[in-house]
Design a protein around this motif. Structure first.
Motif, short mmCIF file in Angstrom:
data_model
loop_
_atom_site.label_atom_id
_atom_site.label_comp_id
_atom_site.label_asym_id
_atom_site.label_seq_id
_atom_site.Cartn_x
_atom_site.Cartn_y
_atom_site.Cartn_z
N PRO A 109 -3.20 9.56 63.46
CA PRO A 109 -2.02 9.04 64.15
C PRO A 109 -2.05 7.53 64.40
O PRO A 109 -1.00 6.88 64.37
N ASN A 110 -3.23 6.97 64.67
CA ASN A 110 -3.29 5.55 65.04
C ASN A 110 -3.49 4.62 63.85
O ASN A 110 -3.81 3.44 64.02
N ASN A 116 -3.02 5.85 55.68
CA ASN A 116 -3.09 7.29 55.54
C ASN A 116 -2.88 7.74 54.10
O ASN A 116 -3.57 8.64 53.62
N VAL A 154 2.82 2.58 62.18
CA VAL A 154 1.75 3.47 62.65
C VAL A 154 2.29 4.91 62.64
O VAL A 154 3.41 5.16 63.09
N VAL A 155 1.51 5.83 62.13
CA VAL A 155 1.95 7.20 61.93
C VAL A 155 2.41 7.87 63.23
O VAL A 155 3.36 8.66 63.23
N SER A 156 1.78 7.54 64.34
CA SER A 156 2.17 8.15 65.62
C SER A 156 3.60 7.80 66.02
O SER A 156 4.19 8.47 66.87
N GLN A 157 4.17 6.77 65.41
CA GLN A 157 5.54 6.36 65.72
C GLN A 157 6.57 7.05 64.83
O GLN A 157 7.78 6.85 65.01
N ALA A 163 6.49 12.01 58.87
CA ALA A 163 5.05 12.27 58.73
C ALA A 163 4.79 13.24 57.58
O ALA A 163 3.81 13.11 56.85
N SER A 353 6.94 21.29 68.77
CA SER A 353 5.61 21.51 68.20
C SER A 353 4.82 22.47 69.07
O SER A 353 4.39 22.11 70.17
N ASP A 356 1.06 21.12 69.57
CA ASP A 356 0.80 19.94 70.39
C ASP A 356 1.44 20.01 71.77
O ASP A 356 0.98 19.36 72.71
#
Length: 510
Positions: A109-110, A116, A154-157, A163, A353, A356
């Motif tokens: 994620p970060n 990635n 950033v993937v978390s965004q 994703a 989700s 999560d």
């Protein structure tokens, strides 16, 4: 990576005409002595788009995980192009050109999108990473797939849909010639789904083999060459997709005929009281959201991924920080930004989700289902165990929870049964307001029908329901009214007779 070619897919007959490909023979798998797969024999031709269908728990995902090296079979063998190979780990599968894209994403994620996509395979010269080559490769992949991703985000965004696209790019960057895709469109909006199916066809035309697990039957029939049906871990049928209809697939999957259409909605009682009232909610992602839901009414929230649908539900539930606005249940205003107060007021949330946000994956089935209503069965801080087990057992039966040993970790259940458990968690004590985000993501047709009926039955008993779904037919079919969202705002409202085109036009153009 194979060079992408024009639209189209290999539409061959049986695998004997195309000897190159992947096959499994005598494949079996058990968990805690319970058979999940039993003597599966299947050959998939090179360049074929092959659908694997079945109810939740039929063994579809397990078969994909065995091919992808994430699970080791107890028996059987795998052959590539007629040669037996050993696949015991994901590294083995990658070395053989196989990539598994599962329902649960495996991104960091970060880290950025670019990092990635090329994770562990960065271009380098004399041991030094050369980012320019990776960026050029990334640009090529983006151009060929049609995805719209910023390499430095950033993937978390990212949204879940974007994703998912990163996972696909990562597989293609590794030069995969066999893609095992488990519910790849479940998190995508209509445009993203259409684009992904186009990419799948192009990959197939270029010689990439696609093994597709999906609960979207029309989608499977549209894109797949052949379709295999699994039921209770056994191989039931393999045939050309052209020989099937959605109804015939359902019949084979469940062993009986099932009505997979949304049931009729009971009308909302004339003069029904307002249960949920939201006024002018604002947060970092939504602006000036106002809505009301009456007793027995189902309100649908439609819109594209990123339009603010999920964030609206989280804000009402107190899980997304709001800077302005109010929420009231049965006329009583509740404190903003407090999940505890929302639950106390009778608001329940089935989140987007389950992994999560909704379930504690390492805890047992019983603990997860009982978690939201512990206070009802507690005295002086002690839980009445007998009452808890009885309540959970009754609700497990009500939602048709299968393969669930009460004391086993919930992570051992199939995705569809986890989704049923997530509903059961809130239905032990029916809420005044039920917020549901993607109610049937990753579930089979029979489970989808049951979940739809649960939602409608709750509404019929007086619960006010708000439903979010990326599947437009679902949100239209389940709702008495529909609010359409775009860029964090409600931009249109329709009644139950709204057309698909009207809703889509509002989502894109309002």
């Amino acid at each position: 990576m194979n060079t992408l070619m024009a639209d189209g897919g290999a539409k061959s007959g049986d695998a004997t005409e195309l000897p190159r490909g992947i096959s499994v023979a005598g494949t079996g798998k058990r968990y805690a002595g319970v058979p999940v797969l039993n003597d599966i024999n299947l050959t998939i031709a090179e360049g074929e788009i092959h659908g694997i269908l079945g109810e939740n728990g039929a063994g579809k995902s397990t078969l994909l995980k065995i091919i992808g090296g994430a699970v080791t079979a107890d028996s059987g063998s795998i052959c590539l192009n007629g040669k037996k190979v050993k696949i015991a780990t994901p590294r083995d599968s990658i070395a053989h050109g196989i990539s598994l894209i599962s329902q649960e994403l495996s991104l960091i994620p970060n880290r950025t999108v670019l990092e990635n996509v090329f994770l562990g395979r960065w271009a380098n010269t004399a041991g030094l990473v050369t980012g320019r080559r990776d960026r050029d490769h990334f640009t090529t992949l983006i151009r060929e797939t049609g995805f719209e991703l910023d390499p430095d985000t950033v993937v978390s965004q990212l949204s879940i849909g974007h994703a998912q696209q990163v996972e696909i790019l990562k597989a293609l960057a590794r030069g995969a010639t066999i893609l095992c895709m488990d519910e790849p469109t479940a998190v995508l909006n209509e445009m993203e789904k259409a684009n992904l199916l186009r990419v799948i066809r192009r990959l197939s035309a270029a010689g990439t083999t696609i093994i597709l697990v999906s609960h979207y039957l029309e989608e499977v029939l549209e894109v797949c060459t052949r379709v295999t049906i699994l039921r209770d871990g056994a191989h039931i049928s393999t045939a050309d997709a052209s020989e099937h209809t959605p109804a015939s697939l359902v019949s084979l999957m469940v062993g009986r005929e099932v009505d997979y259409l949304v049931p009729d909605l009971p009308p909302v009682t004339t003069g029904a009281a307002t249960v949920l009232e939201v006024q002018g909610i604002c947060s970092s992602t939504v602006q000036d959201i106002s809505l009301t839901v009456r007793r027995g009414e189902i309100l649908g929230l439609a819109g594209l991924v990123g339009s603010g649908r999920s964030e609206t539900l989280l804000a009402v539930f107190g899980a997304e920080k709001v800077s302005a606005g109010s929420v009231a249940v049965n006329g009583q205003r509740i404190r903003a930004n407090s999940i505890r107060d929302a639950i106390k007021a009778g608001i329940a949330l089935v989140p987007e989700s389950r992994k999560d946000q909704g379930l504690v994956m390492s805890r047992s089935v019983v603990e997860n289902i009982a978690l939201a209503t512990l206070h009802i069965r507690s005295r002086a801080g002690f839980v009445r165990g007998a009452a808890e087990k009885k309540a959970v057992a009754l609700m497990s039966t009500a939602v048709d929870l299968r393969g669930a040993r009460p004391g086993s970790p919930i992570e051992g259940l199939s995705g569809g049964n986890q989704q049923k458990a997530l509903f059961a968690k809130w239905l032990i004590h029916p809420p005044a307001v039920l917020l549901v985000d993607e109610p049937t993501r990753g579930v089979d047709v029979a489970a989808k029908t049951r979940i739809h009926k649960m939602i409608i039955d709750l509404a019929a008993k007086g619960t006010a329901v708000v439903v979010v779904s990326s599947e437009l037919e679902e949100v239209i079919g389940l709702s008495h009214r529909i609010n359409v969202m775009r860029r964090g705002r409600i931009v249109a409202e329709f009644d139950r007779n709204a057309s698909r085109d009207d809703v889509m036009t509002s989502a894109f153009l309002k």
